[in-house]
Design an enzyme around this catalytic site. Structure first.
Site, PDB file in Angstrom:
ATOM      1  N   TYR A 136      24.681 -88.685   4.267  1.00 33.44           N
ATOM      2  CA  TYR A 136      25.531 -88.362   3.125  1.00 33.44           C
ATOM      3  C   TYR A 136      26.367 -89.510   2.599  1.00 33.44           C
ATOM      4  O   TYR A 136      27.118 -89.312   1.656  1.00 33.44           O
ATOM      5  CB  TYR A 136      26.419 -87.144   3.421  1.00 33.44           C
ATOM      6  CG  TYR A 136      27.284 -87.244   4.661  1.00 33.44           C
ATOM      7  CD1 TYR A 136      28.266 -88.220   4.776  1.00 33.44           C
ATOM      8  CD2 TYR A 136      27.119 -86.337   5.707  1.00 33.44           C
ATOM      9  CE1 TYR A 136      29.053 -88.301   5.912  1.00 33.44           C
ATOM     10  CE2 TYR A 136      27.907 -86.409   6.841  1.00 33.44           C
ATOM     11  CZ  TYR A 136      28.873 -87.410   6.938  1.00 33.44           C
ATOM     12  OH  TYR A 136      29.649 -87.485   8.046  1.00 33.44           O
TER      13      TYR A 136
ATOM     14  N   LYS B 122      28.821 -79.149   2.922  1.00 39.26           N
ATOM     15  CA  LYS B 122      29.472 -79.732   4.102  1.00 39.26           C
ATOM     16  C   LYS B 122      28.750 -79.188   5.322  1.00 39.26           C
ATOM     17  O   LYS B 122      28.854 -78.014   5.656  1.00 39.26           O
ATOM     18  CB  LYS B 122      30.953 -79.368   4.134  1.00 39.26           C
ATOM     19  CG  LYS B 122      31.692 -80.033   5.280  1.00 39.26           C
ATOM     20  CD  LYS B 122      33.191 -79.886   5.113  1.00 39.26           C
ATOM     21  CE  LYS B 122      33.960 -80.688   6.139  1.00 39.26           C
ATOM     22  NZ  LYS B 122      33.766 -80.198   7.501  1.00 39.26           N
TER      23      LYS B 122
ATOM     24  N   CYS C  78      23.331 -56.062  39.093  1.00 39.54           N
ATOM     25  CA  CYS C  78      22.627 -55.064  39.892  1.00 39.54           C
ATOM     26  C   CYS C  78      21.753 -55.859  40.860  1.00 39.54           C
ATOM     27  O   CYS C  78      20.899 -56.626  40.434  1.00 39.54           O
ATOM     28  CB  CYS C  78      21.747 -54.193  38.991  1.00 39.54           C
ATOM     29  SG  CYS C  78      20.533 -53.252  39.922  1.00 39.54           S
TER      30      CYS C  78
ATOM     31  N   CYS D  60      24.638 -49.344  38.950  1.00 41.54           N
ATOM     32  CA  CYS D  60      23.773 -49.776  37.852  1.00 41.54           C
ATOM     33  C   CYS D  60      23.391 -48.570  36.986  1.00 41.54           C
ATOM     34  O   CYS D  60      22.886 -47.574  37.512  1.00 41.54           O
ATOM     35  CB  CYS D  60      22.519 -50.437  38.412  1.00 41.54           C
ATOM     36  SG  CYS D  60      21.283 -50.787  37.161  1.00 41.54           S
TER      37      CYS D  60
ATOM     38  N   LYS E 271      36.429 -75.343   1.511  1.00 47.69           N
ATOM     39  CA  LYS E 271      35.846 -74.581   2.610  1.00 47.69           C
ATOM     40  C   LYS E 271      35.348 -73.199   2.162  1.00 47.69           C
ATOM     41  O   LYS E 271      35.975 -72.552   1.321  1.00 47.69           O
ATOM     42  CB  LYS E 271      36.893 -74.393   3.718  1.00 47.69           C
ATOM     43  CG  LYS E 271      37.436 -75.693   4.294  1.00 47.69           C
ATOM     44  CD  LYS E 271      36.386 -76.503   5.013  1.00 47.69           C
ATOM     45  CE  LYS E 271      36.039 -75.952   6.369  1.00 47.69           C
ATOM     46  NZ  LYS E 271      36.902 -76.444   7.441  1.00 47.69           N
TER      47      LYS E 271
ATOM     48  N   GLU F  82      28.363 -81.769  -2.553  1.00 41.52           N
ATOM     49  CA  GLU F  82      27.396 -81.716  -1.443  1.00 41.52           C
ATOM     50  C   GLU F  82      27.773 -80.565  -0.532  1.00 41.52           C
ATOM     51  O   GLU F  82      28.938 -80.192  -0.459  1.00 41.52           O
ATOM     52  CB  GLU F  82      27.466 -83.007  -0.611  1.00 41.52           C
ATOM     53  CG  GLU F  82      27.110 -84.235  -1.403  1.00 41.52           C
ATOM     54  CD  GLU F  82      27.436 -85.520  -0.638  1.00 41.52           C
ATOM     55  OE1 GLU F  82      27.671 -85.449   0.585  1.00 41.52           O
ATOM     56  OE2 GLU F  82      27.440 -86.566  -1.288  1.00 41.52           O
TER      57      GLU F  82
ATOM     58  N   CYS G 206      19.390 -47.894  37.589  1.00 41.36           N
ATOM     59  CA  CYS G 206      18.761 -47.462  38.837  1.00 41.36           C
ATOM     60  C   CYS G 206      19.748 -46.910  39.846  1.00 41.36           C
ATOM     61  O   CYS G 206      19.341 -46.458  40.924  1.00 41.36           O
ATOM     62  CB  CYS G 206      17.961 -48.608  39.455  1.00 41.36           C
ATOM     63  SG  CYS G 206      19.005 -49.903  40.125  1.00 41.36           S
TER      64      CYS G 206
ATOM     65  N   ASP H  22      27.805 -78.417   9.012  1.00 43.83           N
ATOM     66  CA  ASP H  22      28.615 -78.215  10.208  1.00 43.83           C
ATOM     67  C   ASP H  22      27.845 -78.720  11.424  1.00 43.83           C
ATOM     68  O   ASP H  22      27.233 -77.970  12.164  1.00 43.83           O
ATOM     69  CB  ASP H  22      28.929 -76.723  10.360  1.00 43.83           C
ATOM     70  CG  ASP H  22      30.120 -76.504  11.278  1.00 43.83           C
ATOM     71  OD1 ASP H  22      30.765 -77.495  11.676  1.00 43.83           O
ATOM     72  OD2 ASP H  22      30.402 -75.336  11.586  1.00 43.83           O
TER      73      ASP H  22
ATOM     74  N   CYS I  68      14.795 -53.018  40.262  1.00 43.39           N
ATOM     75  CA  CYS I  68      15.416 -52.178  39.226  1.00 43.39           C
ATOM     76  C   CYS I  68      14.507 -52.213  37.998  1.00 43.39           C
ATOM     77  O   CYS I  68      14.142 -53.283  37.527  1.00 43.39           O
ATOM     78  CB  CYS I  68      16.801 -52.731  38.887  1.00 43.39           C
ATOM     79  SG  CYS I  68      17.558 -51.983  37.432  1.00 43.39           S
TER      80      CYS I  68
HETATM   81  S1  IVH Z   1      31.819 -87.317   3.619  1.00 45.97           S
HETATM   82  C1  IVH Z   1      35.150 -89.349   3.230  1.00 45.97           C
HETATM   83  N1  IVH Z   1      29.934 -85.526   3.259  1.00 45.97           N
HETATM   84  O1  IVH Z   1      32.836 -83.527   7.507  1.00 45.97           O
HETATM   85  C2  IVH Z   1      34.007 -89.400   4.029  1.00 45.97           C
HETATM   86  N2  IVH Z   1      31.237 -85.460   5.246  1.00 45.97           N
HETATM   87  O2  IVH Z   1      35.851 -83.533   7.640  1.00 45.97           O
HETATM   88  C3  IVH Z   1      33.909 -88.261   4.938  1.00 45.97           C
HETATM   89  N3  IVH Z   1      30.587 -83.684   6.779  1.00 45.97           N
HETATM   90  O3  IVH Z   1      33.390 -86.096   9.799  1.00 45.97           O
HETATM   91  C4  IVH Z   1      32.571 -87.809   5.113  1.00 45.97           C
HETATM   92  N4  IVH Z   1      28.959 -82.876   5.562  1.00 45.97           N
HETATM   93  O4  IVH Z   1      31.126 -85.056   9.794  1.00 45.97           O
HETATM   94  C5  IVH Z   1      30.919 -85.992   4.056  1.00 45.97           C
HETATM   95  N5  IVH Z   1      28.229 -84.011   2.852  1.00 45.97           N
HETATM   96  C6  IVH Z   1      29.204 -84.483   3.643  1.00 45.97           C
HETATM   97  C7  IVH Z   1      29.489 -83.894   4.889  1.00 45.97           C
HETATM   98  C8  IVH Z   1      30.525 -84.407   5.654  1.00 45.97           C
HETATM   99  C9  IVH Z   1      29.627 -82.771   6.703  1.00 45.97           C
HETATM  100  C10 IVH Z   1      31.549 -83.814   7.892  1.00 45.97           C
HETATM  101  C11 IVH Z   1      31.593 -85.185   8.493  1.00 45.97           C
HETATM  102  C12 IVH Z   1      33.032 -85.586   8.545  1.00 45.97           C
HETATM  103  C13 IVH Z   1      33.727 -84.302   8.293  1.00 45.97           C
HETATM  104  C14 IVH Z   1      34.965 -84.566   7.519  1.00 45.97           C
END
Ligand code: IVH
Length: 677
Positions: free
Chosen positions: A223, A114, A427, A409, A315, A112, A412, A116, A432
């Site tokens: 998720y 991840k 300014c 500035c 990551k 999946e 002007c 942010d 201006c």
């Molecule tokens: S699984 C083991 N799936 O990542 C269960 N987490 O570092 C942990 N996150 O706090 C969560 N996308 O906020 C999972 N597809 C995803 C995710 C995900 C983002 C975040 C989540 C968690 C953090 C873990």
């Protein structure tokens, strides 16, 4: 009544199904107009029969008054974090360890993105959303149900097949286009810009006023299943993959990019694809989460500390690069702020060539010890403009130069000022040309008066030719004068003039926003017009009165009050008025729905002995009244308890009807007679 109840139920089901198609499946089958008609019909029934209103009604996304704070909730099972892999070797090690732990059993993996954003836990009882909380420290989070209800991709009620009780987890995020829009607005009103979608998103769901969260248009990807023992998951759900499919079938928004993999090669293929493709997503992803699918194996593998052994986050590499800082340029913003920016030797970061990066202010440049000529590290987040993290000291030669703000500035020549408590140099000359250019661009922009056809270049030309010297000047533009301009044809001139004409009828919040009062973005403009009905009322309000509006702090109140004190601003407003620009909104409707307190506005202040504040407020609302937080000319009643403060004083000054607790109780008992409506 019976018929109304039946129809309301029908409408709720129908609207929920359309919401699911639109927000979750992205596959709508009706037009916006048809949808609005259904929603209107339901609202009509609920207004006529308030007892038919249910908390999961699709009309109830944003409701209730701002919260005073968030209560804590204990998670039924800890919300975990993830171990990290930074390269292929880390990933292989994890997979080999995991295989060994389950005696080399074969298993599927789920990959999946991840996301942010901000992790949330959602609880449903009998298919209805009852509680949503932040992760907090993993064990105890904060109850942000009212804010999460405003997120349209979170279902308020689930589709058929939902169990009695269910917990799910997901990531709430601020879409990148929303983030950019917010920052454009902030730039236009002279606010410091938000740093990235993640932090802004986290701030947005922790707003005390759910209306603010609603305006941010956040989204969710679900998720995982949450909670434990009492979740009734169908037997067919053996693995995480099936769990996601099931969650999707009962109405949750599951990321379509998830993929089931058998081999490490497939995982790496997924990762390699998204390292590049993530730049096309409308949300930020900082890696790939790889999960063992089988729920039985997940159980067997267990958790060490806060990290499950059955999942890992692989990551993405940070989007940074090192390049030369050639010079520091300056932009003069609309509020006169002198905004420094880095001119860089072009460098590719995350797929795009970067030549400029933002620098915040002189103080920040000195704190980070950034000098002209330095090699600097730059980073790109979800924002368009990357920022400079700092210098690479090892590469310094000694030829680099300190940067200082100019004393005058650059546009002007007026002497620059720097208020003690502010980081920015400004300014102070409000005429201006650089400032007025930015203001004019903002005034005509889409979210403001929306004068289409009058783009950036034309704004510049109108100013340079002396045709427009203040905002009101737009409304005296003549066609002849426009036609004198190079490359201006009859068609465009007509279009611009027509749009200027129709801009006069924009709603009050738009005009307020367009004026470019420092700190007044669309949200603050909306808050102001919930309390006041005209520019004149706002102009007459004192700083203290403005600061009593929930969501408006002292800094914003000072800025608004100060704006209306400036002679040049007063004169522009008078000229706009004379040109026929709308400066009012309809007065609050009185007694529209037949309820006894309909059209009446209340403020409750001090401590009541017989009610809690929220009980008192909800009784007023049940009878059709409106409750606001500050006393203004529009307030009909102020309910006063023990140790009431400035609101009582304001009420006395304005001559508002004051009710002590006894009088208030009498009014609730017999509202029609007492309120005389
Ligand atoms: S699984 C083991 N799936 O990542 C269960 N987490 O570092 C942990 N996150 O706090 C969560 N996308 O906020 C999972 N597809 C995803 C995710 C995900 C983002 C975040 C989540 C968690 C953090 C873990």
């Amino acid at each position: 009544m019976e018929q109304a109840a039946k129809r309301a139920e029908e409408l709720r089901r129908e609207i929920n199904a359309h919401n699911h198609r639109y927000y979750v499946l992205d596959d709508s089958v009706i037009s916006d107009a048809e949808y609005d008609r259904l929603l209107q019909e339901l609202r009509g029934i609920e207004t006529e029969y308030p007892e038919l209103l249910t908390p999961d009604s699709p009309t109830q996304r944003v409701g209730g008054a701002p919260a005073e704070g968030f209560t804590q909730v204990q998670h039924s099972a800890p919300m975990l974090s993830l171990g990290n892999a930074f390269d292929r070797e880390d990933l292989e090690n994890w997979l080999n360890r995991t295989k060994a732990l389950v005696d080399d059993a074969e298993f599927d993996l789920v990959c999946e993105l991840k996301i942010d954003g901000l992790a949330v836990n959602l609880i449903y009882e009998n298919g209805v959303f009852v509680q949503g909380a932040t992760r907090g420290d993993g064990t105890v989070g904060e109850d942000i149900t009212q804010n999460l209800r405003t997120i349209k991709t979170i279902p308020l009620s689930l589709l058929a097949g939902a169990p009695d009780r269910l917990e799910v987890r997901g990531e709430v995020y601020l879409p990148i286009p929303q983030f950019r829009r917010l920052n454009e607005e902030r730039a236009a009103t002279g606010e410091p810009l938000y740093a990235n979608p993640r932090n802004t998103g986290a701030g947005s769901v922790r707003q005390l006023n759910p209306k603010v969260t609603a305006s941010r248009n956040m989204e969710i990807w679900v998720y995982a299943l949450g909670g434990t023992a009492d979740a009734e998951v169908p037997e067919s759900v053996e693995g995480h993959w099936e769990a996601l499919e099931w969650l999707k079938s009962i109405g949750f928004r599951i990321n379509p990019n998830n993929r089931r993999c058998r081999t490490i090669e497939e995982v790496i293929e997924f990762y390699d694809h998204w390292v590049e493709a993530r730049h096309n997503l409308h949300y930020e992803a900082d890696g790939v989460v790889v999960k063992v699918s089988s729920l039985a194996l997940q159980n067997a593998l267990g958790v060490v500390g806060r990290e499950p052994r059955w999942a890992i986050a692989y990551k993405f590499p940070a989007e940074q690069a090192v390049t030369r800082l050639l010079e520091i340029g300056l932009n003069v913003g609309r509020t006169g702020s002198l905004n420094p920016y880095a001119v860089l030797e072009p460098v590719v970061v995350g797929g795009t060539t970067v030549q400029h990066a933002s620098l915040h202010n002189e103080e920040d440049i000195h704190r980070k010890d950034i000098r002209v000529g330095d090699w600097v590290t730059i980073e790109r987040a979800g924002d368009v403009i990357p920022h400079v993290l700092g210098p690479v000291l090892a590469r310094r030669t000694g030829a680099e130069k300190q940067f200082y703000m100019p004393s005058h500035c650059p546009e002007c020549g007026t002497g620059v000022v720097k208020p003690e408590d502010e980081a920015m140099h400004r300014c102070p000359n409000t005429s201006c040309p650089a400032q007025f250019f930015e203001l004019l661009k903002h005034f005509v922009s889409k979210g403001a008066t929306d004068i289409d056809g009058l783009g950036e270049q034309w704004c510049r030309i109108l100013i340079d030719q002396g045709l427009v010297t203040d905002l009101a000047g737009l409304y005296t533009l003549q066609k002849d004068a426009l036609l004198q301009l190079d490359r201006m044809g009859d068609k465009l001139a007509t279009r611009i003039l027509t749009n200027i004409e129709s801009s006069k009828q924009k709603p009050l919040p738009r005009l307020l926003f367009a004026l470019g009062i420092i700190h007044v973005g669309t949200e603050i403009a909306d808050l102001l017009t919930q309390t006041y009905n005209s520019i004149d009322e706002i102009a007459a309000a004192t700083e203290e009165e403005l600061a009593e509006i929930s969501g408006i702090g002292p800094k914003i109140a000072t800025s608004i009050a100060a704006y209306f004190q400036v002679e040049a601003n007063k004169s522009v407003i008078e000229k706009l008025r004379a040109a026929g620009v709308n400066m009012k909104q309809e007065l609050r409707p009185t007694n529209v729905d037949g309820r006894p307190l309909s059209g009446k506005t209340f403020v409750v202040t001090g401590t009541l002995s017989g009610f809690s504040r929220s009980e008192a407020e909800s009784q007023i609302k049940n009878l059709g009244g409106k409750v606001t937080s500050s006393v203004t000319k529009n307030t009909d009643y102020v309910v006063v308890g023990e140790s009431a403060g400035s609101k009582l004083t304001t009420a006395e000054r304005l001559g508002t009807t004051i009710l002590d607790e006894d009088a208030f109780a009498r009014l609730l008992e017999n509202p029609t007679a007492e309120a005389g409506s």
